[in-house]
Design a protein around this motif. Sequence first.
Motif, PDB file in Angstrom:
ATOM      1  N   VAL A   1       0.858  -1.181   0.000  1.00 33.11           N
ATOM      2  CA  VAL A   1       0.000   0.000   0.000  1.00 33.11           C
ATOM      3  C   VAL A   1       0.892   1.229   0.000  1.00 33.11           C
ATOM      4  N   THR A   2       0.827   1.985  -1.091  1.00 30.61           N
ATOM      5  CA  THR A   2       1.610   3.211  -1.230  1.00 30.61           C
ATOM      6  C   THR A   2       0.660   4.354  -1.542  1.00 30.61           C
ATOM      7  N   LEU A   3       0.749   5.404  -0.736  1.00 27.80           N
ATOM      8  CA  LEU A   3      -0.079   6.597  -0.917  1.00 27.80           C
ATOM      9  C   LEU A   3       0.832   7.740  -1.324  1.00 27.80           C
ATOM     10  N   VAL A   4       0.526   8.371  -2.448  1.00 23.96           N
ATOM     11  CA  VAL A   4       1.330   9.470  -2.975  1.00 23.96           C
ATOM     12  C   VAL A   4       0.558  10.769  -2.775  1.00 23.96           C
ATOM     13  N   VAL A   5       1.261  11.799  -2.267  1.00 19.31           N
ATOM     14  CA  VAL A   5       0.684  13.134  -2.124  1.00 19.31           C
ATOM     15  C   VAL A   5       1.370  14.020  -3.153  1.00 19.31           C
ATOM     16  N   THR A   6       0.593  14.596  -4.073  1.00 21.29           N
ATOM     17  CA  THR A   6       1.167  15.406  -5.141  1.00 21.29           C
ATOM     18  C   THR A   6       1.295  16.859  -4.705  1.00 21.29           C
ATOM     19  N   GLU A   7       2.001  17.612  -5.507  1.00 24.00           N
ATOM     20  CA  GLU A   7       2.202  19.039  -5.228  1.00 24.00           C
ATOM     21  C   GLU A   7       0.880  19.803  -5.229  1.00 24.00           C
ATOM     22  N   GLN A   8      -0.070  19.364  -6.050  1.00 21.08           N
ATOM     23  CA  GLN A   8      -1.363  20.042  -6.163  1.00 21.08           C
ATOM     24  C   GLN A   8      -2.333  19.662  -5.050  1.00 21.08           C
ATOM     25  N   GLY A   9      -1.935  18.813  -4.121  1.00 19.77           N
ATOM     26  CA  GLY A   9      -2.815  18.410  -3.035  1.00 19.77           C
ATOM     27  C   GLY A   9      -3.718  17.244  -3.387  1.00 19.77           C
ATOM     28  N   ARG A  10      -3.413  16.551  -4.453  1.00 14.18           N
ATOM     29  CA  ARG A  10      -4.158  15.356  -4.838  1.00 14.18           C
ATOM     30  C   ARG A  10      -3.453  14.138  -4.267  1.00 14.18           C
ATOM     31  N   TYR A  11      -4.161  13.036  -4.196  1.00 16.90           N
ATOM     32  CA  TYR A  11      -3.623  11.791  -3.652  1.00 16.90           C
ATOM     33  C   TYR A  11      -3.709  10.714  -4.717  1.00 16.90           C
ATOM     34  N   ARG A  12      -2.768   9.784  -4.679  1.00 17.91           N
ATOM     35  CA  ARG A  12      -2.802   8.658  -5.600  1.00 17.91           C
ATOM     36  C   ARG A  12      -2.569   7.395  -4.776  1.00 17.91           C
ATOM     37  N   LEU A  13      -3.516   6.482  -4.855  1.00 14.15           N
ATOM     38  CA  LEU A  13      -3.440   5.208  -4.152  1.00 14.15           C
ATOM     39  C   LEU A  13      -3.491   4.135  -5.214  1.00 14.15           C
ATOM     40  N   GLY A  14      -2.353   3.467  -5.417  1.00 19.78           N
ATOM     41  CA  GLY A  14      -2.256   2.530  -6.531  1.00 19.78           C
ATOM     42  C   GLY A  14      -2.247   3.333  -7.822  1.00 19.78           C
ATOM     43  N   GLU A  15      -3.191   3.040  -8.708  1.00 18.15           N
ATOM     44  CA  GLU A  15      -3.295   3.771  -9.968  1.00 18.15           C
ATOM     45  C   GLU A  15      -4.412   4.798  -9.950  1.00 18.15           C
ATOM     46  N   ARG A  16      -5.160   4.870  -8.842  1.00 21.40           N
ATOM     47  CA  ARG A  16      -6.305   5.793  -8.758  1.00 21.40           C
ATOM     48  C   ARG A  16      -5.874   7.138  -8.222  1.00 21.40           C
ATOM     49  N   GLU A  17      -6.278   8.210  -8.902  1.00 23.25           N
ATOM     50  CA  GLU A  17      -6.047   9.563  -8.403  1.00 23.25           C
ATOM     51  C   GLU A  17      -7.275   9.994  -7.610  1.00 23.25           C
ATOM     52  N   LEU A  18      -7.034  10.540  -6.409  1.00 21.91           N
ATOM     53  CA  LEU A  18      -8.126  10.846  -5.481  1.00 21.91           C
ATOM     54  C   LEU A  18      -8.053  12.293  -5.020  1.00 21.91           C
ATOM     55  N   SER A  19      -9.208  12.829  -4.673  1.00 23.16           N
ATOM     56  CA  SER A  19      -9.247  14.141  -4.020  1.00 23.16           C
ATOM     57  C   SER A  19      -9.202  13.910  -2.512  1.00 23.16           C
TER      58      SER A  19
END
Length: 142
Positions: free
Chosen positions: A59-77
Amino acid sequence: MRFARRRRDPVEVNLTPLIDVVFLLLIFFMVSTTFETRQALELELPESVAGVDLELSPVTLVVTEQGRYRLGERELSAAELSGALGAEAEQARMHGLVLEADARAMHADVVRALDQAGTLGIRQVRIATREPQATSTQAETP
């Protein structure tokens, strides 16, 4: 034969040593007791000199510069984060969660992700870092 009776002094209880011991115990418990858990994050993101390579977490959660999140291949608000992380919570509780935050990501976005992980009972959270780049201003050793 009559012996002379010695006059007995009245029995006194000296409380000074008792008070000293009570104060020492009080000081000991005041120093050793934690009254409040620390809520602050003491991190330097995203570079780390002493970082250790770990196996990839499922399980890897990515926090982008724009404040969006990515969990796996899904981009999330931010609103979708709780539901998506809840679906992966059991896997994250077993193997941990790796949080990859962009260096320019806002601190509030990272804290929101950590808060959601804590709410879901995910206790093993790793923050991914990278080794710092060598700069030309550093002196070279022979």
